[in-house]
Design an enzyme around this catalytic site. Structure first.
Site, short mmCIF file in Angstrom:
data_model
loop_
_atom_site.label_atom_id
_atom_site.label_comp_id
_atom_site.label_asym_id
_atom_site.label_seq_id
_atom_site.Cartn_x
_atom_site.Cartn_y
_atom_site.Cartn_z
N ARG A 12 -25.05 68.68 71.43
CA ARG A 12 -24.17 69.66 72.94
C ARG A 12 -24.81 69.77 73.43
O ARG A 12 -24.07 69.20 74.61
CB ARG A 12 -23.86 71.44 71.54
CG ARG A 12 -23.25 71.87 72.06
CD ARG A 12 -23.46 72.72 73.26
NE ARG A 12 -24.85 73.45 74.01
CZ ARG A 12 -24.81 73.93 75.46
NH1 ARG A 12 -24.34 73.93 76.22
NH2 ARG A 12 -26.18 74.49 75.43
N ASP A 13 -26.16 70.66 74.48
CA ASP A 13 -25.97 70.10 75.69
C ASP A 13 -26.41 68.77 76.32
O ASP A 13 -26.25 68.92 77.52
CB ASP A 13 -27.43 70.93 75.57
CG ASP A 13 -27.40 71.82 77.89
OD1 ASP A 13 -26.93 71.10 78.44
OD2 ASP A 13 -29.30 72.26 77.28
N HIS A 205 -35.83 77.40 76.71
CA HIS A 205 -34.78 76.68 76.72
C HIS A 205 -35.26 76.44 78.20
O HIS A 205 -34.87 76.94 79.32
CB HIS A 205 -33.66 77.02 76.53
CG HIS A 205 -32.64 75.73 76.90
ND1 HIS A 205 -32.15 75.50 75.99
CD2 HIS A 205 -32.15 75.21 78.00
CE1 HIS A 205 -30.85 74.06 76.26
NE2 HIS A 205 -31.37 74.28 77.97
N HIS A 207 -35.42 73.12 81.63
CA HIS A 207 -35.42 71.75 82.39
C HIS A 207 -36.51 70.83 82.66
O HIS A 207 -37.49 71.77 83.68
CB HIS A 207 -34.52 72.19 82.57
CG HIS A 207 -32.95 72.21 82.13
ND1 HIS A 207 -31.93 72.31 82.83
CD2 HIS A 207 -32.48 72.34 80.74
CE1 HIS A 207 -30.55 72.58 82.03
NE2 HIS A 207 -31.31 72.59 81.02
N CYS A 238 -26.82 70.82 83.12
CA CYS A 238 -26.22 71.79 83.26
C CYS A 238 -24.68 71.70 84.30
O CYS A 238 -24.90 71.98 85.52
CB CYS A 238 -26.29 73.76 83.10
SG CYS A 238 -24.51 74.44 83.96
N ASN A 247 -32.94 68.28 80.21
CA ASN A 247 -33.33 69.24 79.27
C ASN A 247 -35.07 68.85 79.42
O ASN A 247 -35.07 67.84 79.12
CB ASN A 247 -32.50 69.60 77.71
CG ASN A 247 -31.68 70.71 78.79
OD1 ASN A 247 -31.77 71.44 78.34
ND2 ASN A 247 -30.35 69.68 78.08
MG MG Z 1 -30.13 72.86 78.88
#
Ligand code: MG
Length: 317
Positions: A12-13, A205, A207, A238, A247
């Site tokens: 997804r991300d 989460h 980065h 993002c 990420n």
């Molecule tokens: Mg992310």
């Protein structure tokens, strides 16, 4: 404290932030590889508007192809009640919501004020819980905003309490642009704990934009956090946060936690092979440090990187 739980976001991300659209077949193959490697929490797609995010347009279709008998929690990102309706129609039972601690980032990302987002998510979460879904709620820009700079940690505390009160099972703290630093991470976690948020309901989460992802994860681990998001090869970013790339790489986290004696239940070699597979599908080198080390090490030892052949055969199939 239990074992470390890795929540994989590459499908997804990661893929959402690629310019091209990866085929449903390749996504399903990647998902199968993640399952075989031992992942139990995988965010596989997003029920956002396909008009804005064409990379995720096949989320319903992909869900039908995912193995449901391997004890994997398949999570889908849901932006609003319309997205939740699609998610429920597809039969998904684990959803993730998102909003930002920063007013400007939230406006740019979802075109709503923080107050409007929270009101909307309260309804989404209540409906999801009534349908026996599990709910994870992301809070973005916890450690800083690309538009506003510093973000008051109290905003994160207030939002976390509000989202838990609304029925969220867990809160995921997002370092959306990778500006967080280890002591800042510990400060925010400490404030959440002081406000009564249980450690086992907080996930992190990170980065690696500025090279701090693993250091931040370690700082969070020291503070008692055991749930971490990772993305194969560090893929992702993002689109609404300028400068946000990379990420936290799953392989880097797995390597670090394994070296600390933490059991994640996930096979590092198989994860690297999945990373090689997605590199082949995307036709580019990913930034993850351990993944690149693994490939160089395989080459040095003259062994085949198993993912490579499989990606080629699956691509020509
Ligand atoms: Mg992310």
């Amino acid at each position: 404290m239990g074992a470390v739980r890795i929540y994989e976001v590459s499908l997804r991300d990661g893929l959402q932030n690629e310019a091209g659209v990866v085929s449903t077949e390749h996504k399903a193959e990647l998902a199968r590889r993640l399952v075989d490697a031992g992942f139990k929490d995988v965010e596989f797609g997003s029920f956002v508007s396909p008009r804005y995010v064409p990379q995720m347009a096949d989320t319903d279709e992909l869900f039908q192809l995912l193995p449901k008998d391997r004890g994997v929690r398949w999570w889908a990102l849901v932006p609003n009640s319309r997205g939740l309706d699609r998610s429920l129609d597809a039969g998904v039972s684990h959803i993730a919501t998102f909003m930002s601690a920063s007013e400007t980032h939230n406006l740019k990302n979802v075109n709503r004020t923080v107050r409007e987002s929270l009101a909307g998510l309260r309804k989404v979460i209540a409906t999801a819980r009534a349908e026996e879904n599990r709910v994870r709620s992301y809070i973005s820009t916890v450690y800083g905003c690309p538009y506003e700079g510093d973000v008051d940690p109290q905003k994160t505390v207030d939002l976390a309490l509000a989202l838990l009160d609304a029925g969220a099972d867990e809160i995921a703290l997002g370092d959306t642009t990778g500006v967080g630093t280890p002591l800042q991470v510990q400060d925010v976690i400490g404030r959440l704990v002081d406000a009564g948020v249980p450690l086992d309901r907080i996930a992190c989460h990170f980065h690696d934009t500025q090279g701090t992802a693993v250091a931040n994860a370690f700082a969070a681990w020291q503070a008692g956090i055991r749930q971490f998001d990772g993305s194969l090869g560090g893929i992702g970013g993002c689109p609404y946060a300028p400068g946000a790339t990379g990420n936290a790489a799953t392989e880097d986290l797995l390597h670090t936690f394994a070296a600390m004696g933490e059991d994640t239940g996930i096979d590092l070699d198989a994860t690297c092979e999945a990373g090689v597979f997605i590199e082949e599908v995307l036709g580019k080198r990913l930034p993850g440090r351990f993944l690149q080390f693994y490939k160089a090490d395989c080459e040095r030892r003259g062994c085949l990187v198993p993912g490579e052949d499989a990606a080629k055969s699956s691509r020509t199939a």
